[in-house]
Motif scaffolding. Structure first.
Motif: not given
Length: 276
Positions: A164-193
């Protein structure tokens, strides 16, 4: 962004519910295809359906809680909901379990189990030595196959990890906010908040505003995470699902047979006891 969330965005919110709840009540049963995750005391609830976060509710007044506490509530509820949904309906974008960590835990469990079984065997040998001459109690209480069983389990995990090594996937971290940019959420490499932040005082929000902005931020961050993961997903070379399944089935049968064999030995020893 309620109905307009993409599947990826809703799945991102879904992953936020992968957090842990100390009392085990964070994950709620599936009801009508929906999966719920809640924070402690049920103050924040996240609902996921069809791979999308369809609702965030909050039975609290933001002014009564510190921002860090509100963030923890939201993170726990979202991650719990994602855990429930992922377990029931896994998708290709789900992170692969950390098999290296499982191997480490298996090694520790194997050492503890072997030590315990040897202690049981030694204790029974002492009992046989003391009462055997008077009662006829006899037999070999030494455990067999325990070390081999854990070794085979470790081998199966290594095979799965390599396959399953090929399914481990890239090490991705993302962030997103609401439309007014008042709440920001970060998602870690394991896909959790992994983080929830607020760019303006949360105390000025109503409970409904907090829930709506949280839903939007969850969707934006998780949506980007899923999109990037799918774009960069590498194919698993040499993946043999049938072979892995067969190995797991064989290991399960082996563990049951080993336990039955040792139980039979102990019953035989007990059955050899006669009148003193």
């Amino acid at each position: 962004m309620d109905r307009g969330l993409s599947a990826a965005q809703r799945l991102e919110e879904f992953r936020r519910s992968l957090g842990e709840d100390a009392d085990g009540l964070g994950e709620l049963p599936e009801i009508g295809g929906e999966f719920h995750g809640r924070s402690r005391d049920g103050l924040v609830d996240v609902t996921v359906a069809d791979g999308r976060v369809v609702a965030v509710t909050a039975t609290l007044t933001p002014a009564d809680h510190a921002a860090t506490e509100l963030g923890d509530h939201l993170m726990t509820a979202a991650n719990n909901a994602l855990a429930a949904a992922r377990a029931a309906v896994p998708v290709v974008a789900d992170p692969v379990p950390d098999l290296d960590a499982l191997m480490s835990r298996l090694s520790e469990a194997g050492e503890q189990s072997s030590r315990f079984m040897r202690q049981v065997g030694t204790a029974l040998e002492e009992v046989i030595a003391k009462v055997g001459p008077r009662t006829g109690m006899h037999g070999d209480p030494a455990p067999t196959g325990v070390d081999a069983l854990f070794a085979d389990a470790a081998s199966a995990l290594r095979t799965a990890r390599d396959s399953l090594a090929g399914l481990a996937g890239p090490q991705i971290t993302t962030s997103g906010s609401d439309e007014d940019h008042e709440v920001w959420v970060t998602i870690g490499v394991d896909g959790t908040v992994t983080k929830v932040e607020f760019s303006s005082p949360v105390a000025s929000m109503t409970g409904r505003q907090f829930a709506d902005r949280s839903r939007q931020a969850l969707g934006a961050a998780l949506g980007e995470w899923i999109t990037k993961r799918r774009e960069q997903q590498a194919p698993a070379a040499g993946l043999d699902p049938a072979g892995l399944t067969a190995q797991a089935d064989a290991l399960r049968r082996q563990s049951v047979a080993q336990l039955q064999e040792y139980t039979g030995k102990l019953k035989s020893i007990m059955g050899s006891i006669g009148e003193p």
